[in-house]
Write a protein that holds these residues in place. Sequence first.
Motif, PDB file in Angstrom:
ATOM      1  N   ALA A 159       0.836  -1.206   0.000  1.00  0.00           N
ATOM      2  CA  ALA A 159       0.000   0.000   0.000  1.00  0.00           C
ATOM      3  C   ALA A 159       0.867   1.250   0.000  1.00  0.00           C
ATOM      4  N   GLU A 160       1.938   1.240   0.787  1.00  0.00           N
ATOM      5  CA  GLU A 160       2.833   2.401   0.832  1.00  0.00           C
ATOM      6  C   GLU A 160       3.548   2.585  -0.505  1.00  0.00           C
ATOM      7  N   GLN A 161       3.940   1.477  -1.126  1.00  0.00           N
ATOM      8  CA  GLN A 161       4.573   1.571  -2.444  1.00  0.00           C
ATOM      9  C   GLN A 161       3.614   2.144  -3.482  1.00  0.00           C
ATOM     10  N   LEU A 162       2.366   1.711  -3.435  1.00  0.00           N
ATOM     11  CA  LEU A 162       1.374   2.203  -4.386  1.00  0.00           C
ATOM     12  C   LEU A 162       1.136   3.694  -4.196  1.00  0.00           C
ATOM     13  N   ARG A 163       1.017   4.122  -2.935  1.00  0.00           N
ATOM     14  CA  ARG A 163       0.833   5.555  -2.663  1.00  0.00           C
ATOM     15  C   ARG A 163       2.021   6.362  -3.174  1.00  0.00           C
ATOM     16  N   ALA A 164       3.213   5.834  -2.961  1.00  0.00           N
ATOM     17  CA  ALA A 164       4.409   6.532  -3.424  1.00  0.00           C
ATOM     18  C   ALA A 164       4.438   6.634  -4.946  1.00  0.00           C
ATOM     19  N   LEU A 165       4.049   5.547  -5.610  1.00  0.00           N
ATOM     20  CA  LEU A 165       4.031   5.538  -7.073  1.00  0.00           C
ATOM     21  C   LEU A 165       3.024   6.544  -7.623  1.00  0.00           C
ATOM     22  N   LEU A 166       1.829   6.555  -7.067  1.00  0.00           N
ATOM     23  CA  LEU A 166       0.782   7.460  -7.538  1.00  0.00           C
ATOM     24  C   LEU A 166       1.129   8.916  -7.245  1.00  0.00           C
ATOM     25  N   ALA A 167       1.683   9.170  -6.052  1.00  0.00           N
ATOM     26  CA  ALA A 167       2.041  10.539  -5.699  1.00  0.00           C
ATOM     27  C   ALA A 167       3.134  11.076  -6.610  1.00  0.00           C
ATOM     28  N   SER A 168       4.130  10.227  -6.895  1.00  0.00           N
ATOM     29  CA  SER A 168       5.218  10.651  -7.784  1.00  0.00           C
ATOM     30  C   SER A 168       4.707  10.926  -9.189  1.00  0.00           C
ATOM     31  N   ALA A 169       3.866  10.030  -9.692  1.00  0.00           N
ATOM     32  CA  ALA A 169       3.307  10.223 -11.039  1.00  0.00           C
ATOM     33  C   ALA A 169       2.459  11.482 -11.107  1.00  0.00           C
ATOM     34  N   ALA A 170       1.717  11.771 -10.020  1.00  0.00           N
ATOM     35  CA  ALA A 170       0.866  12.961 -10.003  1.00  0.00           C
ATOM     36  C   ALA A 170       1.689  14.239 -10.072  1.00  0.00           C
ATOM     37  N   TRP A 171       2.906  14.220  -9.520  1.00  0.00           N
ATOM     38  CA  TRP A 171       3.753  15.412  -9.538  1.00  0.00           C
ATOM     39  C   TRP A 171       4.355  15.693 -10.915  1.00  0.00           C
ATOM     40  N   ILE A 172       4.369  14.699 -11.790  1.00  0.00           N
ATOM     41  CA  ILE A 172       4.992  14.904 -13.100  1.00  0.00           C
ATOM     42  C   ILE A 172       4.247  15.950 -13.914  1.00  0.00           C
ATOM     43  N   VAL A 173       2.926  15.959 -13.825  1.00  0.00           N
ATOM     44  CA  VAL A 173       2.131  16.903 -14.630  1.00  0.00           C
ATOM     45  C   VAL A 173       2.433  18.357 -14.250  1.00  0.00           C
ATOM     46  N   PRO A 174       2.320  18.763 -12.959  1.00  0.00           N
ATOM     47  CA  PRO A 174       2.658  20.155 -12.646  1.00  0.00           C
ATOM     48  C   PRO A 174       4.121  20.486 -12.909  1.00  0.00           C
ATOM     49  N   ALA A 175       5.028  19.511 -12.700  1.00  0.00           N
ATOM     50  CA  ALA A 175       6.437  19.770 -12.983  1.00  0.00           C
ATOM     51  C   ALA A 175       6.658  19.997 -14.479  1.00  0.00           C
ATOM     52  N   LEU A 176       5.965  19.222 -15.315  1.00  0.00           N
ATOM     53  CA  LEU A 176       6.064  19.390 -16.763  1.00  0.00           C
ATOM     54  C   LEU A 176       5.508  20.740 -17.189  1.00  0.00           C
ATOM     55  N   LEU A 177       4.368  21.122 -16.645  1.00  0.00           N
ATOM     56  CA  LEU A 177       3.771  22.411 -16.985  1.00  0.00           C
ATOM     57  C   LEU A 177       4.683  23.562 -16.575  1.00  0.00           C
TER      58      LEU A 177
END
Length: 237
Positions: free
Chosen positions: A199-217
Amino acid sequence: MSRLLATLRCDTRLQRRNGFWYAAGFVVLYSVVLLHLLSPEPRLVAIAPFVWSNLLVNTFYFLAGLVLLEKREGTLEALVVTPLRTGEYVTSKLATLTALGFLENLVIVLLTHGAAFRPAPFAAGVVLASVLYCLLGLAFVVRYDSINEYLIPSAVFTALLGAPLLSYFGIWDGPWMALHPLHGPLVLLKAAFLPVGPAEQLRALLASAAWIVPALLWSRVAFRRFVVAPERRRRWA
């Protein structure tokens, strides 16, 4: 696609010609010696944050070096007036530096820890950290024209990026730390070597992926503001 492939080849040659590959080789040798000075148990704890921190150099600072070099030589300004798109420019930097960082750190891990690690969280942690470091690094460096202007502000910025290390070593922790863009990749790298729940790994994966969009923008907006827009004003002045 042909423009992107040509840019990938150009970036690869540029990195090799300017010694980035040789620097990566030196880091491998230095890191292997340094990690072998630790006994097995401390090394097991230290290897995830070591890789995570090492990626900062491979991506954030290597990208800064490339951008500042292209600015100094006038290459970046010339690229603005070519058909090359901002997305293709950014994608090439992401792909080449992520590949270099992945190979370098994989060799370090194999030579110091062996193959007894979990490859999936390792790969996810390295790739996500590299992409975020590159995007944040690009957004930050394009506002500077020389290494002297860049170094001190970048040290402050990277100190903020390093905040998850405080959580990893139990110095300063809290639920809010999970909101840090680089916290997720560090958790995934930890999961490659130490027990971390699914569960912690999944949260980490989703949180990291979610940050890619604002970082890209942010990186695209910064690139257009500090590189594309000034060049267009000079052309029409």
